[in-house]
Write a protein that holds these residues in place. Structure first.
Motif, mmCIF file in Angstrom:
data_model
loop_
_atom_site.group_PDB
_atom_site.id
_atom_site.type_symbol
_atom_site.label_atom_id
_atom_site.label_comp_id
_atom_site.label_asym_id
_atom_site.label_seq_id
_atom_site.Cartn_x
_atom_site.Cartn_y
_atom_site.Cartn_z
ATOM 1 N N ALA A 84 0.699 -1.343 0.051
ATOM 2 C CA ALA A 84 0.235 0.193 0.321
ATOM 3 C C ALA A 84 0.905 1.256 0.154
ATOM 4 O O ALA A 84 0.674 1.979 -0.781
ATOM 5 C CB ALA A 84 -0.938 -0.046 1.406
ATOM 6 N N LEU A 85 1.562 1.428 0.655
ATOM 7 C CA LEU A 85 2.606 2.337 1.213
ATOM 8 C C LEU A 85 3.595 2.586 -0.506
ATOM 9 O O LEU A 85 3.846 3.556 -0.893
ATOM 10 C CB LEU A 85 3.366 2.056 1.947
ATOM 11 N N ALA A 86 3.896 1.288 -0.658
ATOM 12 C CA ALA A 86 4.745 1.065 -2.143
ATOM 13 C C ALA A 86 3.794 2.059 -3.439
ATOM 14 O O ALA A 86 4.165 2.878 -3.931
ATOM 15 C CB ALA A 86 5.238 0.371 -2.613
ATOM 16 N N LEU A 87 2.850 1.775 -3.522
ATOM 17 C CA LEU A 87 1.903 2.528 -4.423
ATOM 18 C C LEU A 87 1.656 3.874 -3.867
ATOM 19 O O LEU A 87 1.403 4.348 -4.981
ATOM 20 C CB LEU A 87 0.370 1.745 -4.386
ATOM 21 N N LEU A 88 1.203 4.238 -2.905
ATOM 22 C CA LEU A 88 1.128 6.085 -2.753
ATOM 23 C C LEU A 88 2.990 6.296 -2.904
ATOM 24 O O LEU A 88 2.397 7.929 -3.260
ATOM 25 C CB LEU A 88 0.721 5.525 -1.404
ATOM 26 N N ALA A 89 3.566 5.721 -3.132
ATOM 27 C CA ALA A 89 5.162 6.133 -2.761
ATOM 28 C C ALA A 89 5.590 6.333 -4.277
ATOM 29 O O ALA A 89 6.157 7.443 -4.780
ATOM 30 C CB ALA A 89 5.728 6.066 -2.255
ATOM 31 N N ARG A 90 4.948 5.745 -5.214
ATOM 32 C CA ARG A 90 5.297 5.867 -6.695
ATOM 33 C C ARG A 90 4.475 6.764 -7.103
ATOM 34 O O ARG A 90 4.483 7.306 -8.330
ATOM 35 C CB ARG A 90 5.089 4.298 -7.063
ATOM 36 N N ARG A 91 3.455 7.579 -6.292
ATOM 37 C CA ARG A 91 2.537 8.415 -7.013
ATOM 38 C C ARG A 91 3.429 9.865 -6.417
ATOM 39 O O ARG A 91 3.596 10.786 -6.982
ATOM 40 C CB ARG A 91 0.967 8.966 -6.282
ATOM 41 N N LEU A 92 3.549 9.475 -5.524
ATOM 42 C CA LEU A 92 4.438 10.668 -4.137
ATOM 43 C C LEU A 92 5.509 11.145 -5.059
ATOM 44 O O LEU A 92 5.785 12.708 -5.242
ATOM 45 C CB LEU A 92 4.399 10.681 -2.574
ATOM 46 N N LEU A 93 6.518 10.008 -5.497
ATOM 47 C CA LEU A 93 7.867 11.283 -6.143
ATOM 48 C C LEU A 93 7.799 11.974 -6.515
ATOM 49 O O LEU A 93 8.546 12.794 -6.355
ATOM 50 C CB LEU A 93 8.534 9.038 -5.941
ATOM 51 N N PRO A 94 6.977 10.742 -7.923
ATOM 52 C CA PRO A 94 7.329 12.004 -9.128
ATOM 53 C C PRO A 94 6.814 13.482 -8.634
ATOM 54 O O PRO A 94 7.459 14.590 -8.476
ATOM 55 C CB PRO A 94 6.338 11.446 -10.045
ATOM 56 N N ALA A 95 5.835 13.546 -7.985
ATOM 57 C CA ALA A 95 5.312 14.527 -7.754
ATOM 58 C C ALA A 95 6.617 15.648 -6.527
ATOM 59 O O ALA A 95 6.556 16.948 -6.977
ATOM 60 C CB ALA A 95 4.141 14.947 -6.757
ATOM 61 N N LEU A 96 6.982 14.670 -5.243
ATOM 62 C CA LEU A 96 7.911 15.511 -5.127
ATOM 63 C C LEU A 96 8.929 15.848 -5.719
ATOM 64 O O LEU A 96 9.473 16.936 -5.194
ATOM 65 C CB LEU A 96 8.092 14.417 -3.691
ATOM 66 N N VAL A 97 9.942 15.321 -6.550
ATOM 67 C CA VAL A 97 10.559 15.207 -7.519
ATOM 68 C C VAL A 97 10.689 16.813 -8.267
ATOM 69 O O VAL A 97 11.128 17.418 -8.116
ATOM 70 C CB VAL A 97 11.376 13.851 -8.222
ATOM 71 N N ARG A 98 9.242 16.430 -8.356
ATOM 72 C CA ARG A 98 8.689 17.929 -9.268
ATOM 73 C C ARG A 98 8.571 19.340 -8.991
ATOM 74 O O ARG A 98 9.249 20.459 -8.880
ATOM 75 C CB ARG A 98 7.509 17.338 -9.648
ATOM 76 N N ALA A 99 9.085 19.369 -7.663
ATOM 77 C CA ALA A 99 8.978 20.273 -6.679
ATOM 78 C C ALA A 99 9.924 20.742 -6.553
ATOM 79 O O ALA A 99 10.687 22.604 -6.533
ATOM 80 C CB ALA A 99 8.660 19.808 -5.559
ATOM 81 N N PHE A 100 11.326 20.293 -7.744
ATOM 82 C CA PHE A 100 12.567 20.385 -7.438
ATOM 83 C C PHE A 100 12.828 21.399 -8.154
ATOM 84 O O PHE A 100 14.038 21.376 -8.492
ATOM 85 C CB PHE A 100 13.142 19.483 -6.873
#
Lengths: 997, 202, 270
Positions: free
Chosen positions: A446-462
């Motif tokens: 579950a956390l992995a599925l969330l992370a794979r959505r979150l990571l690109p968004a997080l990275v995009r912030a930079f």
């Protein structure tokens, strides 16, 4: 053509093959490991069982050979039968029934103190109890040379001592006396050993005319295996039936053992399969991704086939043949690999256990492969269905990961978690907890599925930051992570595997800690020496001699019951036993043991053959008499012995009575006195009960020993030494006898409720006492959550008190000597030198190992090993995927290099991309694992029988977790560096030669 | 500006160019013509200093490119397959090249915007390169090379994917870039716009 | 008998947020034995039209017939069968037509569906494209030109009734290009293979019997035997060829003067 295609894509094909082998291997490992674990369980339970529970003793008066052959038909895990014959001989002189035994190979198990083993008929050897008969002839009342003939004379040619009391050779019949050379003890009827020929040389008369033939069928621990459990149970059932149907009788205490084995095997299967299931699911994920890659790599060829108008069937065949071929190849290879892996694991974790491959192993492997099949079909479907023209777009459109799948999976995971953690799908007690083992995988997914959505968004912030400043490396890496195709899959697989691994490490360290804590308290001391039963004061004396310092060894008697009892010497106990003041509300052990100490108190010992009471009493009516009774404790007899000592009429009486015969040589103890009013006249209608109370004063008590009368100091004038319906005064001990009340008075050598260190709440329940009579109540002087030696509700009392209360020794009492670290060998030697029989020595590590070897422990071990392997695999696959993706971008990276980007920037870009992806996956996994540990750790199965005490600490040692993380980080960094270097070498400018296809 | 003599290049195991000589003066525009397979791509790549010649030397301003690899900064190449980074947007692709060449990030952003506008792809500046059509990608590749403003520009079939309207735009930008230009092409229209035509025979 | 026919074909596709109309109201009839060159600027829709004819795309509107079958009415299986029975396709990038690790001969054989592998035809075809002596070398190692010739041979492997080729001579020099055109013509003459070839190579269009120019998504003009004629589309749309743009620039207004057999367009200034 298929083969050429495989060769063309040999790297990818090889990877698919390897990654396909893994789920097959892991699935196959499960049943193999489970089978081996079951074998371990069976063997360990048998090993810990007493000798008479490790096989059967088949007895019959008929043909024992045939009977045994029938009983053991088709069974291969038994030692060869040990035959013997037995009968009883009546030694007239001592009026004792002595067993006469011949057992095959008996001499090897006996040590000859004098003389030699019998060789000829009519030769016997005797135990040391009968050592005086050495060299003489013995006769038996029921043994004659021939029918109607004279008594047979058997010559004693030797005196033996058994080498080991617990020797399974004797099938634990307790034939031998426990204290050797015991003086003054009534001689135990220890067997005389004869030769086999003796049975034909003599004739038995009397009630027993025949020798009993028997065979001891011991279970060979080196040969018995898990699958034999049911055979053993069947044989046991058959044994019981035999006893009813034929004249054979089969003895065994296997019932308990079988029950334990079944329970433990039960606690093994479910957790093991939960673990294996998770591993296979993880492998499916891996396989899904990789087979998908393989089919996609052929997409051009598949498109061509469709273009050429090949039928759909042919296109499917075209798309599927390569992956199916690889999967088919992976099946046998995977099974072999699984077998090899299981072999390694069993060799390391369960030494001595043989490897068997149950039929379920290939089945499990096939089921695992089904995942690959699904992946192949799904990928082929997608590729075959995609509009062909997509293939020839210059750069294919990327599909966004679907929301639907994520939502569905998350919903399922959430449901699953809720079920597992609250109600429990599998309602069986151990099963419910076994489900908790699935929590980490679900949570990690579950956390992995969330992370794979979150990571690109997080990275995009930079993005903005790297666009405005900084080096090219970060700029490129961030965008590759956010927009690349490898990221999502890698995160999922890394997070899931690492989550599982983190949880496994946490669970393992916490469980080991729990085992240690439980072992500490269940065992009680660093080493525990179990000895053959002796009198408590003899035990204490032996310990005192072995350890004069009183710092190293303590005598302990343990009696099981609904409230357990541990009786010990409090002072010695303090130095030896484990204690945790935090569990005892801050009280230290010295304080606790101080509270339970019995004050010194003289006891009234009676040794002799006759007792004399001098009793003063008021004049009794003619029709009344007072019956005075004395309660004594007689050694080697359980229970109070009531001796009617006087029948009082008139005024002053001096009465005598015989003491029980045992008191002649042993110390009997005067415990209590009782008076009863007796009506002499019978003829008249019974007179009304009188409310009169008669004071009977016992002025003197004397004992005759060896013809000499001696007064006994029974504290008749000391009121502190007696309690009950009466009082001691200077005239003596007055007993108030009346018709209405029970008039008894006892020696106040112990209080009504013994002060004790108590775990649990005994309430009104008494402790069993050394005699098993449940006569002693306890008072919680020092309550604690966990006390050494107690595995449940129980009390620790002073051995002195326990001895004072007890009447005899129950057979279930265990006699132990607890020693401090490292002293076991020395003390054992000292004890045996004094004549104590040592049955076993258990160290703390042994108990810990036993816990770890039970079902749940083995399953957790499997989880640990396999989760770590899975984490390594996931890391490998991710690194590989990152490498492949970068390799595909070689051309454009070379173009960038041509524009002037230095190697440093490119290296940085590659490194950062890998580190972010791997780091994010690992971090998510770490978080998931720790969260899962927080949530589910206390529910996972750890013990076959969860202990009620001590409270389990569930402490996760940070060390191993840090090691896991550190190791993961190290490997990732090294891999990232290596891959970057390899890639950079490939991004040389002469790559520009190749035009992109 | 750029010259070579008796240049030979190997590709795919055989010598695809041999005995080639060329001299390009600053600001001169040369068309390199010849059918595909005649080695135009290999030749351009060698002239750009990205491939070592099997024989002969490439000279930039009279200095050997092999001995002075830093001179590569004077050359920009428009690849036949564009060589754009698929995970970046059009603007980012141009910015990356500029930053790689040493320009400051904000200057890179400004210059990129300008040149993309000139090549008529500024509407797609923030689209990922893989979302663009072939022609648009090609224009981005051209923009990338142009933005570097190098003294020598080498272009490999820069108008192959362009329709009539856009072809003119690309050619205009290339021809008016100001520096020396070597453009490999099939298209006679391109050849007409150049100062000189060099024919390659296989 | 027409082999291929388009009626009112419109093709729209989405690119990012924009809808692009690739073809608008295209009507085309190709008779058996004809060799048609599809000319026109890049991005005008030639490749799209080719793919529609090949049944690889479904038109957004309009209908396409191949050999009398309406492609729009067929399900996927029947479509595959139609393609298998009638078409040979050469894709634009030669490499895309081939499986790189198979030899030339194997590639041609792969295109021959069914169990009948006609070895003789394989050899024959390869000889005709001039690849007879490298028939056993892997297709991936060949030069661009060799690959392109092989691609044509592969498309002809099954004696298709209709050959659809996208820029079959783009990588070839003059001589090889001429060889390919000759092959196409021979196939048309001897085996009745109809050919529709997208190209911008003048040599190709000169060698084929008919040219159709697609401009801006419409059939702008047709040419036969060297003469280029403007096609009047639906609603009367007419495309002025580029060579006349300087006389009648796009966006300018013109007055129509009728004639007995047509109209005259006169530019209006201002």
């Amino acid at each position: 053509m298929i083969l050429r295609g495989l060769w063309e894509r040999r790297t990818l094909s090889l990877i698919v093959l390897i990654i396909a082998i893994i789920p097959v291997a892991s699935a196959a490992v499960g049943p193999i490991y489970a089978a081996a674990s079951r074998t371990t369980v069976v063997r360990e339970v048998l090993r810990a069982a007493p000798a008479e529970a490790r096989g059967w003793r088949y007895t019959t008066s008929g043909d024992v050979g045939a009977g045994v052959a029938a009983f053991t038909r088709g069974v291969d895990f038994l030692h060869p039968p040990v035959y013997g014959i037995e009968t009883q001989g009546l030694l007239a002189a001592e009026d004792m029934n002595i067993p006469l035994i011949w057992q095959e190979g008996q001499c090897a198990h006996l040590r000859m103190i004098e003389g030699r083993c019998p060789q000829a008929p009519l030769e016997v050897i005797v135990s040391e109890a009968f050592g005086d008969k050495m060299g003489k002839k013995v006769t038996f009342a029921n043994i004659v040379t021939e029918l109607g003939g004279a008594a047979a004379e058997l010559t004693v040619v030797g005196v033996y001592r058994p080498i080991s009391h617990g020797d399974p050779f004797w099938f634990g019949r307790g034939m031998f006396t426990t204290v050797e050379g015991a003086k003054g003890d009534q001689r135990r009827a220890e067997p005389f050993f004869v030769t086999r020929e003796t049975s034909s040389a003599i004739t038995l008369v009397g009630s027993k005319r025949n020798w009993t033939n028997y065979a001891i069928l011991g279970i060979d621990l080196a040969k018995v295996e898990g699958e034999d459990l049911e055979t053993i149970a069947a044989m046991q059932a058959g044994a019981v039936a035999l006893g009813r149907q034929t004249q054979a009788a089969v003895f065994s205490r296997l019932d308990d053992v079988i029950k334990t084995m079944r329970a433990q095997a039960g606690t093994l299967s479910v957790p093991t399969y939960v673990v294996i299931g998770q591993l296979v699911a993880l492998a499916w994920l891996l396989l899904f991704q990789t087979v998908g890659d393989l089919v996609r790599a052929r997409s051009q060829e598949i498109a061509l086939a469709r273009l050429r108008g090949h039928s759909l069937a042919r296109v499917w065949r075209f798309a599927l043949t390569e992956p199916l071929l690889l999967l088919a190849l992976a099946f046998p290879l995977g099974l072999l690999a699984g077998r090899a892996a299981a072999d390694l694991m069993i060799g390391a974790l369960l030494p001595g256990v043989p490897l068997t491959v149950p039929a379920t192993a290939p089945l499990a492997g096939a089921a695992a492969l089904a995942g690959g099949l699904v992946a192949a079909v799904a990928s082929a479907w997608r590729t075959a269905r995609r509009p062909v023209t997509e293939e020839w777009r210059r750069t294919p459109r990327r599909t966004r990961p679907g929301w639907v799948i994520d939502a569905v999976v998350l919903a399922l995971v959430g449901l699953g978690l809720v079920e597992l953690l609250t109600a429990g799908v599998i309602s069986d007690a151990s099963g419910q907890r076994a489900g908790a083992l699935a929590v980490p995988a679900l949570l990690a997914l579950a956390l992995a599925l969330l992370a794979r959505r979150l990571l690109p968004a997080l990275v995009r912030a930079f993005f903005g930051l790297t666009r405005r400043r900084g080096g090219l490396g970060a700029f490129l890496a961030l965008r590759q992570v956010a927009r690349g195709t490898v990221t999502a899959g890698s995160i999922v697989i890394l997070a899931t595997a690492f989550g599982l691994a983190t949880f496994a490490v946490c669970a393992w360290t916490a469980t080991i800690g729990n085992y240690a804590e439980t072992a500490r308290f269940h065992l009680g001391a660093p080493s525990v020496i179990e000895v053959t039963p002796v009198r408590p004061h003899e035990l204490a004396e032996a310990v005192r001699k072995a350890d004069p310092s009183a710092l190293v060894a303590a005598p302990v008697v343990r009696v099981p019951g609904s409230v357990q009892m541990v009786a010990t010497d409090p002072i010695r106990f303090t130095s030896v036993a484990y204690w945790d003041a935090d569990l005892a509300a801050g009280r230290q052990i010295a304080d606790a043991t101080g509270l339970i100490r019995a004050p010194a108190m003289p006891r009234a010992w009676l040794t002799g053959d006759r007792v004399r009471f001098t009793v003063n009493h008021p004049s009794l009516r003619q029709d009344l008499a007072v019956r005075l009774m004395m309660t004594v404790s007689v050694p080697s007899r359980i229970g109070p012995i009531v001796v009617p000592v006087a029948y009082l009429t008139g005024t002053r009486s001096v009465r005598e009575w015989n003491l029980p015969p045992a008191c002649r040589t042993e110390r009997c103890e005067l415990r209590a006195l009782r008076g009863e009013l007796d009506y002499l006249s019978i003829a008249e209608p019974a007179p009304d009960p009188t409310s009169e109370v008669f004071g009977v004063t016992i002025a003197k008590l004397e004992i005759r020993q060896d013809g000499v009368w001696r007064e006994v100091d029974a504290g008749l004038t000391r009121s502190s030494r007696w309690t009950g319906e009466g009082e001691a005064s200077q005239d003596g001990l007055r007993l108030d006898v009346s018709d209405l009340t029970e008039s008894s008075i006892r020696m106040a050598t112990f209080p009504e409720e013994l002060p004790a260190i108590v775990t649990g709440v005994p309430g009104r329940s008494p402790v069993p006492g050394l005699d098993g009579l449940n006569a002693a109540g306890v008072k919680a002087a020092a309550p604690t959550w966990a006390a050494p030696g107690l595995t449940g509700t129980g009390a620790i009392v002073d051995l002195e008190y326990a001895d004072r209360i007890a009447y005899g020794l129950h057979s279930r009492a265990r006699f132990e000597v607890w020693v401090t670290e490292g002293q076991a060998a020395r003390i054992t030697e000292a004890l045996t030198a004094q004549g104590l029989g040592v049955l076993s020595v258990t160290h703390l590590a042994d108990l810990q190992a036993r816990f770890a070897g039970e079902g749940p422990g083995l399953a957790l071990l499997l989880l640990l090993v396999s989760a770590l392997a899975a984490a390594v695999l996931a890391l490998g696959r991710t690194v590989l995927a990152l490498y492949s993706s970068a390799r595909r971008r070689r051309y454009e990276l070379a173009a960038l290099a041509a524009s002037g980007a230095g190697l440093r920037s490119l290296r940085a870009a590659l490194l950062v991309e890998q580190l972010i992806t791997v780091g994010a996956g690992m971090l998510t996994g770490l978080g998931a694992g720790m969260l899962a540990a927080r949530v589910a750790l206390e529910r996972i199965p750890q013990f076959a029988e969860p202990p009620t005490t001590p409270p389990l600490p569930f402490e996760i040692a940070p060390g191993p977790v840090a090691l896991l993380v550190g190791g993961g980080v190290l490997v990732s960094v090294v891999a990232a560096v290596v891959v970057s270097e390899v890639l950079l070498r490939g991004i040389q400018v002469d790559r520009l030669r190749e035009a992109q296809a | 500006m750029l010259s070579c003599e008796d240049l030979a290049c190997r590709a795919g195991g055989r010598e695809i160019i041999s005995g080639f000589r060329l001299e390009v003066a600053p600001g001169e525009r040369v068309a390199l013509m010849g059918p595909s397979g005649s080695g135009k791509t290999t030749l351009l790549t060698t002239l750009a200093g990205l491939l070592p010649p099997s024989r002969g030397r490439v000279l930039v301003r009279g200095l050997s490119l092999a001995e002075r690899p830093d001179l590569r900064a004077e050359l920009a190449l428009v690849f036949q397959s564009y060589g754009l980074l698929s995970s970046l947007t059009a603007a980012e692709n141009v910015e990356v090249a500029l930053r790689a060449a040493g320009h400051h990030p904000s200057e890179a952003m400004d210059r990129a915007a300008v040149v993309l506008e000139r090549l008529k792809v500024s509407a797609f500046a923030d689209h990922l390169v893989e979302e663009l059509s072939g022609g648009q990608q090609q224009r981005v590749a051209v923009a990338r090379a142009l933005a570097l403003r190098t003294p020598v520009l080498l272009a490999d079939e820069p108008t192959a994917e362009q329709d009539a309207g856009h072809r003119g735009v690309v050619l205009k930008e290339l021809m008016e870039a100001g520096g020396a230009l070597v453009v490999a092409t099939h298209d006679p229209e391109v050849a007409e716009l150049c100062d000189r035509v060099v024919e390659l025979r296989p | 008998m027409s082999i291929a026919r388009c009626e009112g074909v419109v093709q729209i596709y989405r690119a990012q947020d924009v809808e692009v109309v690739a073809l608008r109201d295209v009507d085309l009839v190709v008779d058996e034995g004809e060799t048609v060159a599809l000319l026109g600027p890049s991005g005008a829709g030639k490749t799209t039209l080719l793919w529609l004819l090949a049944g690889l795309l479904r038109p957004s509107a309009g209908r396409v017939w191949i050999n009398g079958s309406d492609l729009g009415s067929l399900d996927q299986r029947k479509l595959d069968r139609v393609r298998a029975a009638n078409l040979g396709v050469v894709l634009q990038n030669p490499g895309r037509n081939l499986i790189p690790y198979l030899t030339a001969a194997q590639n041609v054989a792969f295109a021959q569906r069914g169990l009948r592998r006609d070895r003789r035809r394989v050899g024959d075809l390869l000889d005709r494209v001039g690849l007879g002596d490298i028939r056993d070398s892997p297709a991936g190692r060949m030069s661009g030109g060799e690959q392109q010739r092989l691609a044509v041979a592969v498309a002809l492997a099954n004696r298709p009734r209709l050959l659809l080729a996208d820029e079959p001579t783009s990588q070839l020099d003059g001589e090889s290009g001429r060889a390919v055109v000759e092959l196409i013509r021979q196939a048309a003459e001897q085996e009745g293979t109809t050919a529709v070839v997208v190209t911008h190579d003048k040599a190709v269009s000169d060698g084929l019997s008919r040219t159709v120019t697609i401009r801006d998504g419409r059939v702008g003009s047709e040419g036969r035997r060297g003469e280029n004629l403007v096609v009047v589309g639906r609603e009367g749309a007419v495309q002025v060829p580029p060579e006349y743009h300087h006389l009648l620039p796009p966006g300018s207004r013109a007055r129509i003067e009728p004639l007995a057999d047509g109209v005259v367009l006169r530019r209006v200034e201002g």
